[in-house]
Design a protein around this motif. Structure first.
Motif, mmCIF file in Angstrom:
data_model
loop_
_atom_site.group_PDB
_atom_site.id
_atom_site.type_symbol
_atom_site.label_atom_id
_atom_site.label_comp_id
_atom_site.label_asym_id
_atom_site.label_seq_id
_atom_site.Cartn_x
_atom_site.Cartn_y
_atom_site.Cartn_z
ATOM 1 N N LEU A 4 70.993 68.432 52.050
ATOM 2 C CA LEU A 4 71.472 68.736 50.695
ATOM 3 C C LEU A 4 72.604 69.747 50.775
ATOM 4 O O LEU A 4 72.483 70.765 51.461
ATOM 5 C CB LEU A 4 70.334 69.318 49.850
ATOM 6 C CG LEU A 4 69.078 68.460 49.726
ATOM 7 C CD1 LEU A 4 67.975 69.234 49.007
ATOM 8 C CD2 LEU A 4 69.361 67.170 48.994
ATOM 9 N N ALA A 24 73.377 64.570 48.466
ATOM 10 C CA ALA A 24 72.251 64.325 49.355
ATOM 11 C C ALA A 24 72.581 63.229 50.355
ATOM 12 O O ALA A 24 73.301 62.283 50.051
ATOM 13 C CB ALA A 24 71.022 63.934 48.546
ATOM 14 N N PHE A 29 67.384 58.727 48.568
ATOM 15 C CA PHE A 29 67.590 59.711 47.513
ATOM 16 C C PHE A 29 66.925 59.283 46.221
ATOM 17 O O PHE A 29 66.347 60.107 45.512
ATOM 18 C CB PHE A 29 69.099 59.892 47.301
ATOM 19 C CG PHE A 29 69.465 60.731 46.112
ATOM 20 C CD1 PHE A 29 69.846 60.137 44.910
ATOM 21 C CD2 PHE A 29 69.441 62.109 46.186
ATOM 22 C CE1 PHE A 29 70.199 60.909 43.818
ATOM 23 C CE2 PHE A 29 69.789 62.892 45.097
ATOM 24 C CZ PHE A 29 70.166 62.286 43.914
#
Length: 123
Positions: A4, A24, A29
Motif C-alpha cells: 500500500l 494497492a 484488492f
C-alpha cells in the motif's frame, strides 16, 4: 501480500479540502476491506473510515459528515476525500487493508499498512 502506498498529504488551511489516495498492489484488492487511520503526535492511532468490497462504508465519529471514503477496484486505489478540515485533523494518515467478512475498526484487525502521508491543517 499487499503493498500500500499513500499519497496526497499536504499542508492546508482550516476549512480547506484534501484528497488522499492509497494505491494497492499484490493480493486481490477488490476483496479487501480498505481503511484509513490517523495518528497525531503523542496520540494513539485512530480509526477514520473504511469501505468494504461492496462499497459499504463506516466512519469514525470525529470525521463523519466531513470525510468520504471510496474505492476504485479497477484502479486498485482507495481514496479519502476530506472537507471542512480542522487543525485537529493534523496527523499522519495511514492506509490499511484487511481480508475480513466484516468491517474492522481496530488497528489490530488490519494486516497490511502503508507508510503514511502527513496532513497538516493550520488555523
Amino acid at each position: 501480500q499487499v503493498q500500500l502506498v499513500e499519497s496526497g498529504g499536504a499542508s492546508v488551511q482550516a476549512g480547506g479540502s484534501l484528497r488522499l489516495s492509497c494505491a494497492a498492489s499484490g493480493r486481490t484488492f477488490s476483496s479487501a476491506v480498505m481503511a484509513w487511520f490517523r495518528q497525531a503526535p503523542g496520540k494513539e492511532r485512530e480509526f477514520v473510515a473504511a469501505v468494504d468490497w461492496n462499497g459499504a462504508t463506516y466512519y469514525g465519529s470525529a470525521v463523519k459528515g466531513r470525510f468520504t471514503i471510496s474505492r476504485d477496484n479497477a484502479g486498485n486505489t482507495a481514496y479519502l476525500q476530506m472537507t471542512s478540515l480542522e487543525p485537529e485533523d493534523t496527523a499522519v494518515y495511514y492506509c490499511a487493508a484487511a481480508f475480513k467478512t466484516f468491517i474492522p475498526t481496530t488497528r489490530g484487525r488490519y494486516d497490511y499498512w502503508g507508510q503514511g502521508t502527513q496532513v497538516f491543517i493550520s488555523s
